[in-house]
Write a protein that holds these residues in place. Structure first.
Motif, short mmCIF file in Angstrom:
data_model
loop_
_atom_site.label_atom_id
_atom_site.label_comp_id
_atom_site.label_asym_id
_atom_site.label_seq_id
_atom_site.Cartn_x
_atom_site.Cartn_y
_atom_site.Cartn_z
N TYR A 216 0.81 -1.21 0.00
CA TYR A 216 0.00 0.00 0.00
C TYR A 216 0.85 1.27 0.00
O TYR A 216 0.44 2.31 -0.53
CB TYR A 216 -0.94 0.01 1.22
CG TYR A 216 -1.82 -1.20 1.27
CD1 TYR A 216 -2.94 -1.31 0.44
CD2 TYR A 216 -1.54 -2.26 2.13
CE1 TYR A 216 -3.75 -2.43 0.48
CE2 TYR A 216 -2.34 -3.39 2.17
CZ TYR A 216 -3.45 -3.46 1.35
OH TYR A 216 -4.24 -4.58 1.38
N HIS A 217 2.04 1.21 0.57
CA HIS A 217 2.94 2.36 0.59
C HIS A 217 4.02 2.25 -0.49
O HIS A 217 4.98 3.02 -0.48
CB HIS A 217 3.62 2.49 1.96
CG HIS A 217 2.68 2.91 3.05
ND1 HIS A 217 2.51 2.19 4.21
CD2 HIS A 217 1.85 3.98 3.15
CE1 HIS A 217 1.62 2.80 4.99
NE2 HIS A 217 1.21 3.89 4.37
N GLY A 218 3.87 1.29 -1.39
CA GLY A 218 4.94 1.00 -2.35
C GLY A 218 4.92 1.81 -3.63
O GLY A 218 5.68 1.51 -4.55
N GLY A 219 4.07 2.83 -3.72
CA GLY A 219 4.02 3.65 -4.93
C GLY A 219 3.38 5.00 -4.65
O GLY A 219 3.01 5.30 -3.51
N ASP A 220 3.26 5.79 -5.70
CA ASP A 220 2.76 7.17 -5.58
C ASP A 220 1.26 7.21 -5.90
O ASP A 220 0.86 7.13 -7.06
CB ASP A 220 3.54 8.07 -6.53
CG ASP A 220 3.18 9.54 -6.36
OD1 ASP A 220 2.25 9.85 -5.59
OD2 ASP A 220 3.82 10.38 -7.00
N TRP A 221 0.44 7.36 -4.86
CA TRP A 221 -1.00 7.41 -5.05
C TRP A 221 -1.44 8.73 -5.69
O TRP A 221 -2.53 8.81 -6.25
CB TRP A 221 -1.73 7.19 -3.73
CG TRP A 221 -1.72 5.76 -3.29
CD1 TRP A 221 -0.98 5.20 -2.30
CD2 TRP A 221 -2.48 4.68 -3.86
NE1 TRP A 221 -1.23 3.85 -2.21
CE2 TRP A 221 -2.15 3.51 -3.14
CE3 TRP A 221 -3.40 4.60 -4.89
CZ2 TRP A 221 -2.70 2.28 -3.45
CZ3 TRP A 221 -3.98 3.37 -5.19
CH2 TRP A 221 -3.63 2.22 -4.47
N HIS A 222 -0.62 9.76 -5.63
CA HIS A 222 -0.93 11.00 -6.36
C HIS A 222 -0.98 10.71 -7.86
O HIS A 222 -1.93 11.11 -8.55
CB HIS A 222 0.14 12.07 -6.07
CG HIS A 222 0.13 12.57 -4.66
ND1 HIS A 222 -0.70 13.59 -4.25
CD2 HIS A 222 0.86 12.19 -3.58
CE1 HIS A 222 -0.47 13.84 -2.95
NE2 HIS A 222 0.46 12.99 -2.53
N THR A 223 0.05 10.02 -8.35
CA THR A 223 0.10 9.68 -9.78
C THR A 223 -1.04 8.76 -10.17
O THR A 223 -1.72 8.98 -11.18
CB THR A 223 1.44 9.00 -10.10
OG1 THR A 223 2.51 9.91 -9.83
CG2 THR A 223 1.50 8.58 -11.56
N VAL A 224 -1.30 7.75 -9.36
CA VAL A 224 -2.35 6.78 -9.68
C VAL A 224 -3.72 7.44 -9.66
O VAL A 224 -4.56 7.19 -10.55
CB VAL A 224 -2.30 5.59 -8.69
CG1 VAL A 224 -3.51 4.68 -8.88
CG2 VAL A 224 -1.02 4.81 -8.89
N SER A 225 -3.99 8.28 -8.68
CA SER A 225 -5.29 8.94 -8.61
C SER A 225 -5.49 9.91 -9.77
O SER A 225 -6.61 10.03 -10.30
CB SER A 225 -5.44 9.66 -7.27
OG SER A 225 -5.54 8.72 -6.21
#
Length: 311
Positions: A216-225
Motif C-alpha cells: 500500500y505504501h509501495g508507490g505514488d497514489w498521487h500519480t495513480v489517482s
C-alpha cells in the motif's frame, strides 16, 4: 510465528508458498469437513470449506466461492475466515490451516477459476495476519491435500435471494471526506487510521515518498489517482460500462507507460470487487488500506465505487 511448520536443523527452510514448501507440506490426508455454507462470526458471506486432515500433519483448508456472491469475498475476509476455521475445526494446532482460495466464476462470464495459496506472516490468537497470495496449480493442490478436492461450490450451496440490483457507478471523491480507516493487515505502518487534523495537514503539505513496508505504501497514489480521474473522464465520454472500466484502465496505463505497481493500483480502483467503496454505516465496504495510504500522502481526489439504487 511463521506460517511454516518447523523445518528442522539440517536443510534451510523452503521459501513460504514455493514449490519446495508445498512438497514438504504434502501428506496423505482425508476429507474431514465439507461444508457448503461455512460462515465466520460477524461476517456477511459464505464459502465452501473442504478441510483435509491427517494425524501429525497440518490441516489443509480449501475455501471456494463464486465471484459476485453477496457478502464478504475470500480475499477481503481471509484473516477472519481462516481464523474461524482454525478455531472451530483445528484449535489444537499451533499454526493456522494451510489456506487455499478457489475463486470460481458464474457460467458465461468468460473468466477462469483462480487458485491461490495464502501464506500468513503470523497470528494473534486465532487471527492470522499478514497474508500473501501466491498461485497454485490444481495438481499442486491435489498433492498438497493428499485427497481429491472438489472443484465446485457444493450441493448444499444456497444463493441468497435475488435483490434489487444497484447500478454500479464510479465517481470522483474528495479523499479528505473518506471515513477514518481502521486497517487490520499492516499494523506496523498503519496502526490506527488517520486523524482529522493530520489528514488536513497532509492536504496542505502532501507527501510523495515510496516506502518498502508494504504494498500500500509501495508507490505514488498521487500519480495513480490522477490517472484514475483521467480514465474516469475518458470512460464516461466513450460510454464504457462499469464492469469494463478496469480493462479500459489497464490499457490506458500500458499506453501511458505506467509502472507495474501503478498499473496494479489503478486496476484496483476500477475493479468491481476491489474498488474503494465508502459505506455510511461501517465507513467502508472495501478499500481501508488504500484510503489510509492516500490520506497519509495527502492525495486530494480519487475514484470510488458507489452502489446507486433506482427509486
Amino acid at each position: 510465528m511463521s506460517d511454516d511448520l518447523p523445518a528442522g536443523s539440517a536443510p534451510a527452510p523452503a521459501a513460504p508458498g514455493g514449490p519446495d514448501e508445498l512438497r514438504v507440506l504434502a501428506a496423505p490426508r482425508q476429507l474431514a469437513v465439507d461444508e457448503a455454507m461455512f460462515t465466520a462470526p460477524g461476517l456477511p458471506g459464505t464459502f465452501r470449506l473442504q478441510l483435509f486432515t491427517a494425524p501429525g500433519a497440518r490441516a489443509v483448508a480449501v475455501a471456494t466461492q463464486i465471484g459476485g456472491e453477496e457478502g464478504m469475498g475470500l480475499m477481503n475476509g481471509v484473516e477472519r475466515y481462516a481464523g474461524a476455521v482454525w478455531e472451530r475445526h483445528c484449535p489444537d494446532q499451533e499454526v493456522p490451516p494451510v489456506w487455499v482460495e478457489w475463486q470460481l466464476w458464474p457460467e458465461g462470464s468468460g473468466r477462469e477459476a483462480r487458485l491461490r495459496r495464502v501464506v500468513f506472516a503470523g497470528a494473534d490468537g486465532y487471527r492470522p495476519c499478514g497474508p500473501r497470495w501466491t498461485a497454485i496449480t490444481h495438481e499442486e493442490l491435489q498433492d498438497l491435500a493428499g485427497a481429491p478436492v472438489a472443484a465446485d461450490r457444493g450441493d448444499g450451496y444456497v444463493p441468497r435471494p435475488a435483490e434489487v440490483e444497484p447500478q454500479l457507478v464510479f465517481g470522483e471523491f474528495a479523499v479528505a471526506r473518506l471515513a477514518r480507516p481502521r486497517p487490520f493487515r499492516e499494523p506496523g505502518c498503519m496502526p490506527a487510521g488517520v486523524r482529522w487534523w493530520r489528514r488536513w495537514a497532509r492536504q496542505v503539505l502532501p507527501r510523495r515518498g515510496v516506502r518498502a513496508c508494504c504494498w500500500y505504501h509501495g508507490g505514488d497514489w498521487h500519480t495513480v489517482s490522477a490517472m484514475a480521474l483521467d480514465v474516469l473522464q475518458r470512460a464516461r465520454a466513450q460510454g464504457v460500462e462499469a464492469d469494463d472500466v478496469e480493462e479500459f484502465a489497464v490499457a490506458h496505463a500500458a499506453a501511458a507507460g505506467a509502472t507495474g505497481w501503478e498499473s496494479e493500483a489503478l486496476a484496483t480502483l476500477f475493479s468491481i470487487a476491489d474498488a474503494i467503496q465508502p459505506a455510511r454505516e461501517t465507513g467502508y465496504i472495501n478499500g481501508q488500506h488504500r484510503a489510509q495510504a492516500m490520506l497519509e500522502a495527502g492525495v486530494r481526489r480519487t475514484v470510488v465505487l458507489h452502489h446507486v439504487y433506482e427509486t
